[in-house]
Enzyme design. Structure first.
Site, short mmCIF file in Angstrom:
data_model
loop_
_atom_site.label_atom_id
_atom_site.label_comp_id
_atom_site.label_asym_id
_atom_site.label_seq_id
_atom_site.Cartn_x
_atom_site.Cartn_y
_atom_site.Cartn_z
N ILE A 42 2.17 8.79 -17.20
CA ILE A 42 1.21 9.58 -16.44
C ILE A 42 -0.19 9.02 -16.64
CG2 ILE A 42 0.29 11.89 -16.02
CD1 ILE A 42 3.30 11.62 -15.47
N ASP A 84 -9.64 23.04 -26.90
CA ASP A 84 -9.65 21.59 -27.05
C ASP A 84 -10.57 21.27 -28.22
OD1 ASP A 84 -8.82 19.19 -24.85
OD2 ASP A 84 -10.32 18.61 -26.33
N ASN A 108 -0.18 22.11 -24.99
CA ASN A 108 -0.29 20.77 -24.42
C ASN A 108 -1.05 19.78 -25.29
OD1 ASN A 108 -0.54 18.74 -22.10
ND2 ASN A 108 -2.68 19.29 -22.46
N LYS A 162 7.66 14.37 -30.64
CA LYS A 162 8.11 14.92 -29.36
C LYS A 162 9.58 15.35 -29.40
CE LYS A 162 4.19 14.65 -27.24
NZ LYS A 162 3.46 15.89 -26.89
N THR A 168 -3.53 9.34 -17.47
CA THR A 168 -4.43 10.25 -18.15
C THR A 168 -5.32 9.46 -19.10
OG1 THR A 168 -2.98 10.64 -20.06
CG2 THR A 168 -2.67 12.08 -18.13
N TYR A 220 5.06 9.29 -32.63
CA TYR A 220 5.06 9.98 -31.34
C TYR A 220 6.47 10.43 -30.97
CZ TYR A 220 3.66 11.08 -26.55
OH TYR A 220 3.40 11.73 -25.38
#
Length: 253
Positions: free
Chosen positions: A191, A37, A90, A162, A193, A158
């Site tokens: 989601i 990360d 991810n 993707k 997050t 985005y």
């Protein structure tokens, strides 16, 4: 039974959100972990938490938009553990609160979105596949999105990134399936997050998200992590090149 006992797995974007949930689930399943990360402090805290439970894990600060750092992460995993069996690509960023439409979309934002969300996956795949071929195969999961299969207004960077992840996933499945490498994508919907907390903090958006999902709610990071662990396990041995929607039914509308 621990599905991933002694398997070696790389997880990028591991310090928070879906990546953190995945790290916890992989550890529960007995995997040895190389976590990455940009947030070194959060990564170190996660490693300390996992090690306190007896898990074999290390952290390496990594900017996935840098091909050399992606290679260094794989090299470190192989040096530390002797092999690489699984990878969860991810790491990603969002456009933030809904930006302007395409003609007013900032060029610097476009460049960064593609660098992290698409090139970052590509760089990871190149290094990971080489390592997996050396030990007879492996399983890879890339984080795509519902935005990788439909158009969504206002977030061209985005959406494009993707969609590219979906294409890369299918290409890797075709190229390396015969060499025992499986590559699938998980496509989360809305989601809860930290990455989208600014957007979800807008009541109108949260209500819209929930009302367009047949499940009637946003999802959790843990629900996505469960899909990823399954896709990396032998239970998914004939699943390759798939885009696994985890969206509460959003794309089924």
């Amino acid at each position: 039974m621990q599905e991933l006992q002694n398997k070696v797995a790389i997880i990028t974007g591991a310090a928070s959100g879906i990546g953190r949930a995945a790290a916890m689930r992989f550890a529960e399943e007995g995997a040895k972990l190389a976590l990455a990360d940009l947030d070194a402090a959060a990564g170190a805290a996660l490693v300390a938490e996992l090690r306190s439970c007896g898990n074999d894990v290390f952290f390496q600060r990594t900017d996935v938009a840098d091909a050399a750092q992606c290679q260094a992460l794989v090299d470190a995993a192989v040096t530390h553990y002797g092999r690489l069996d699984c990878a969860f690509n991810n790491a990603g960023i969002s456009d933030g609160p809904i930006p302007p439409g395409t003609i007013d979309y900032p060029l610097a934002l476009w460049d960064r979105m593609i660098a992290v969300n698409l090139s970052g996956v590509f760089y990871g795949l190149r290094a990971q596949i080489r390592a997996m071929l050396a030990n007879g195969g492996g399983a890879i999961v890339n984080t795509a999105s519902i935005a990788g299969q439909i158009g969504l207004a206002g977030i061209p960077g985005y959406v494009a990134g993707k969609h590219g992840v979906v294409g890369l996933t299918k290409t890797i499945a075709v190229e390396y399936g015969a060499q025992n490498i499986r590559c699938n994508a998980v496509a989360p919907g809305f989601i809860e997050t930290p990455m989208i907390e600014q957007v979800m903090a807008v009541p109108a958006f949260r209500d819209m998200a929930a009302s367009t999902v047949p499940a009637g709610r946003v999802g959790s990071a843990e629900e996505i992590a469960n899909v990823v662990v399954w896709a990396c396990s032998d239970r998914a041995s004939y699943v390759n090149g798939a885009v696994l929607a985890a969206d509460g039914g959003f794309l089924a509308r």
